[in-house]
Write an enzyme that holds these catalytic residues in place. Structure first.
Site, mmCIF file in Angstrom:
data_model
loop_
_atom_site.group_PDB
_atom_site.id
_atom_site.type_symbol
_atom_site.label_atom_id
_atom_site.label_comp_id
_atom_site.label_asym_id
_atom_site.label_seq_id
_atom_site.Cartn_x
_atom_site.Cartn_y
_atom_site.Cartn_z
ATOM 1 N N ASP A 178 16.747 3.995 100.071
ATOM 2 C CA ASP A 178 17.146 2.782 100.789
ATOM 3 C C ASP A 178 18.003 1.922 99.869
ATOM 4 O O ASP A 178 17.519 1.419 98.855
ATOM 5 C CB ASP A 178 15.872 2.038 101.236
ATOM 6 C CG ASP A 178 16.158 0.656 101.800
ATOM 7 O OD1 ASP A 178 17.304 0.397 102.207
ATOM 8 O OD2 ASP A 178 15.208 -0.167 101.835
ATOM 9 N N ASN A 235 19.737 -0.959 100.760
ATOM 10 C CA ASN A 235 19.887 -2.394 101.067
ATOM 11 C C ASN A 235 18.566 -3.126 101.236
ATOM 12 O O ASN A 235 18.550 -4.292 101.642
ATOM 13 C CB ASN A 235 20.744 -2.576 102.329
ATOM 14 C CG ASN A 235 20.158 -1.893 103.558
ATOM 15 O OD1 ASN A 235 19.031 -1.410 103.525
ATOM 16 N ND2 ASN A 235 20.946 -1.834 104.629
ATOM 17 N N ASP A 276 19.191 5.136 104.033
ATOM 18 C CA ASP A 276 20.533 5.049 104.601
ATOM 19 C C ASP A 276 21.488 5.962 103.846
ATOM 20 O O ASP A 276 21.121 6.580 102.839
ATOM 21 C CB ASP A 276 21.028 3.598 104.578
ATOM 22 C CG ASP A 276 20.786 2.913 103.238
ATOM 23 O OD1 ASP A 276 21.127 3.509 102.192
ATOM 24 O OD2 ASP A 276 20.256 1.781 103.227
ATOM 25 N N ASP A 332 20.607 21.805 116.284
ATOM 26 C CA ASP A 332 19.275 21.506 116.782
ATOM 27 C C ASP A 332 19.035 22.209 118.118
ATOM 28 O O ASP A 332 19.912 22.244 118.985
ATOM 29 C CB ASP A 332 19.140 19.988 116.956
ATOM 30 C CG ASP A 332 17.762 19.559 117.377
ATOM 31 O OD1 ASP A 332 16.822 19.786 116.608
ATOM 32 O OD2 ASP A 332 17.627 18.983 118.476
ATOM 33 N N GLU A 383 18.874 26.301 114.466
ATOM 34 C CA GLU A 383 17.446 26.109 114.658
ATOM 35 C C GLU A 383 17.114 26.815 115.970
ATOM 36 O O GLU A 383 17.301 26.262 117.054
ATOM 37 C CB GLU A 383 17.068 24.632 114.753
ATOM 38 C CG GLU A 383 15.551 24.450 114.889
ATOM 39 C CD GLU A 383 15.140 23.229 115.700
ATOM 40 O OE1 GLU A 383 14.030 22.734 115.471
ATOM 41 O OE2 GLU A 383 15.911 22.788 116.559
#
Length: 563
Positions: free
Chosen positions: A43, A45, A51, A229, A288
């Site tokens: 992370d 921020n 992110d 996916d 997948e």
């Protein structure tokens, strides 16, 4: 005179991290690909959510780990009903992860470090907030946009029953009824997953046109490939026939279903492959594809279709020598005729981490709610990793497994976000346990994940498993991974290939040769004596060698070289 070796006791295992490999063709045939789950990786921020800038900041760590490519789970614009697998805009980054400039910077930095970037693509379904679906509902029955999904009138006197008996993978009916613009109950739409994830109708030409455009958008951005996916789900059987059974979910992965693994999906991928082959740089597709057999999986990786397909049969195999040998042989035999590499994977964002699966009794499947014997699970997980990395083909590593992370099985109900958890049936809904943000430092509010805590609570003691705590520590799981990946690059007989030479071994032990390389994995509960096949490269636990013989403890894998 005997000599004892620790898991990092040879000069090779103490070596510095692997150097960046030069670009090469067919890199994917023996690639080690690291899965990043962006919301749980880093992370930047301080908002508690991982992110893209956080991922970018940690790319040197992944280079030093020794992987070849990074696969990013979805970061597209999404209402996040299913952790980003409900996409509202396939050409935009969700603000929680950054923006397109952040994606561009990440791709560029990865390439400068010698890493490739694979992004997730979700073609089976969109978000119910996708522009097409929102307009389809708003325009009412007869809207041409409804043909891009599976809208149907209901059964029963007033259309109050679903169009067929299909069940959602997340539990409950696979159909939801819409309220029409005039306020009346109306048509039903198909969603094999959450109601917020309506399935596309791949018989409609606009759907294929759109996804070919999406492919080009991200290829032009510089990505090196796509993980597809639900690659097995795009095409449904004609007429959407009833399945006629009340235990549909138990059949998944064991039988051909009218909504999964239909032969029509292969024409889609042949078209996609033509697009990919227009681009330079040896870019790839990874499927997948949950299929009943590895033979069915092999159909997805024929020379004019996809490059790789996940080996879920291997992931679901217990820590048992006989079972493992069977699935290894079947995998290699199935991939050989189509010229595709085998893939091997032990953990991902949808299953209980293998350090916890192997801590529990066999036969419980891939989603387990109990912690089990932590020490046993870690010992087996380390051994299973060395076995996996010794097999011919490509391997996948899920973020945090290189730290030996267990599943977090005691998350409070109020913090869970897996949509299946709230459906109350179907998948058990405990996937959040493998998605807890990973620890980077010994201390801090989120153990280095970010300055503002983490979106799922991390357990006490997480810092002892952190990157900081394990770096440079002989025998740590992180250093075992680094050593194994370094050895894999330096040993010419490791990596690509389609066969192993099995060696005689005691019951409960797997032993095979690949050229001058030998791997021995003891899956049993007692130490065994085996030949010391040459110079020790690496071991997942302590072994003893004397007079040409090695004593291999229970749940331990050893690598030797005869060269």
């Amino acid at each position: 005179m005997s000599q004892q070796h620790s898991p990092s006791g040879s000069p090779l295992t103490e070596a510095a991290v692997a150097t960046v490999a030069a670009p090469r063709r067919d890199w994917w045939r023996d690639a080690v690909i690291y899965q990043v789950y962006p919301r749980s990786f880093a992370d930047s921020n301080g908002d508690g959510m991982g992110d893209l800038e956080g991922v970018r900041s940690r790319l040197p760590y992944l280079r030093d780990l020794g992987v070849d490519a990074v696969w990013l789970s979805p970061f597209y614009a999404s209402p996040q009903a299913d952790a980003g697998y409900d996409v509202a805009d396939y050409r935009a980054v969700d603000p929680m992860f950054g923006n397109l400039l952040d994606a561009d910077a990440l791709i560029r930095d990865a390439h400068e470090l010698g890493l490739r970037i694979i992004v997730d693509l979700v073609p089976n379904h969109s978000s119910d907030q996708h522009e097409w679906f929102r307009r389809a509902v708003a325009e009412g029955p007869g809207s041409p946009l409804r043909d891009r999904y599976h809208f149907r009138p209901g059964k029963g006197k007033n259309g109050e029953l679903p169009p067929n008996d299909w069940e959602s993978i997340f539990g409950g009916p696979a159909w939801t009824r819409v309220t029409e613009p005039d306020g009346t109950p109306g048509e039903w739409y198909l969603h094999l997953f959450a109601p917020e994830q309506p399935d596309f109708n791949w018989e409609h030409p606009a759907v294929g046109d759109e996804f070919r455009s999406i492919l080009r958008f991200w290829l032009d951005m510089g990505v090196d490939g796509f993980r597809i996916d639900v690659a097995h789900g795009l095409v449904k059987a004609d007429g959407l026939p009833d399945l006629g059974t009340h235990d549909q979910l138990k059949l998944l992965g064991n039988d051909v279903m009218p909504f999964f693994d239909q032969d029509g999906v292969h024409e889609v991928y042949r078209q996609w492959r033509q697009i990919l082959d227009e681009y330079s740089g040896d870019r790839i597709f990874v499927a997948e594809a949950w299929t009943p057999t590895v033979e069915r999986t092999a159909l997805y990786v024929r020379p004019d279709e996809l490059h790789q397909a996940f080996n879920f049969q291997y992931l679901g195999t217990d820590w048992d020598a006989k079972e493992l040998r069977t699935v290894i042989d079947r995998t290699l035999e199935s991939m050989r005729p189509v010229g595709a590499p085998a893939t091997w994977v032990l953990s991902n964002h949808d299953v209980t981490r293998h350090a916890t699966r192997f801590a529990n009794p066999p036969g419980l499947g891939t989603q387990i709610r109990t912690a089990g014997d932590r020490a046993l699970g870690l010992r087996r997980a380390r051994a299973a990793t060395l076995l996996m990395l010794a097999l011919p083909g490509s391997a996948y590593v899920y973020q945090g497994e290189e730290l030996g992370l267990p599943d977090v099985v005691d998350l409070p109900d109020e913090v869970r976000q897996d949509p299946a958890y709230f459906r109350g049936e179907g998948q058990d809904g405990f996937r959040d346990g493998c998605r807890v943000p990973i620890p980077w430092t010994r201390a801090g509010s989120s153990y280095g994940f970010g300055a503002g805590g983490s979106w799922l609570p991390q357990p006490a003691g997480w810092g002892d498993l952190s990157v900081e705590a394990q770096t440079g520590v002989p025998g740590s799981t992180l250093e075992l991974y680094r050593s194994a990946l370094s050895a894999r690059r330096s040993q010419p007989d490791l990596g690509a290939g389609d066969a192993v030479e099995w060696l005689r071994a005691p019951e409960g032990v797997l032993a095979f040769r690949r050229g001058e390389f030998v791997c021995v994995a003891n899956t049993g509960g007692e130490a065994v004596a085996t030949p010391a096949y040459g110079r020790l490269l690496l071991a997942s636990g302590e072994i003893t060698e004397a007079d040409g013989e090695a004593k291999v403890p229970a749940d331990t894998t050893v690598w030797w070289t005869t060269g």
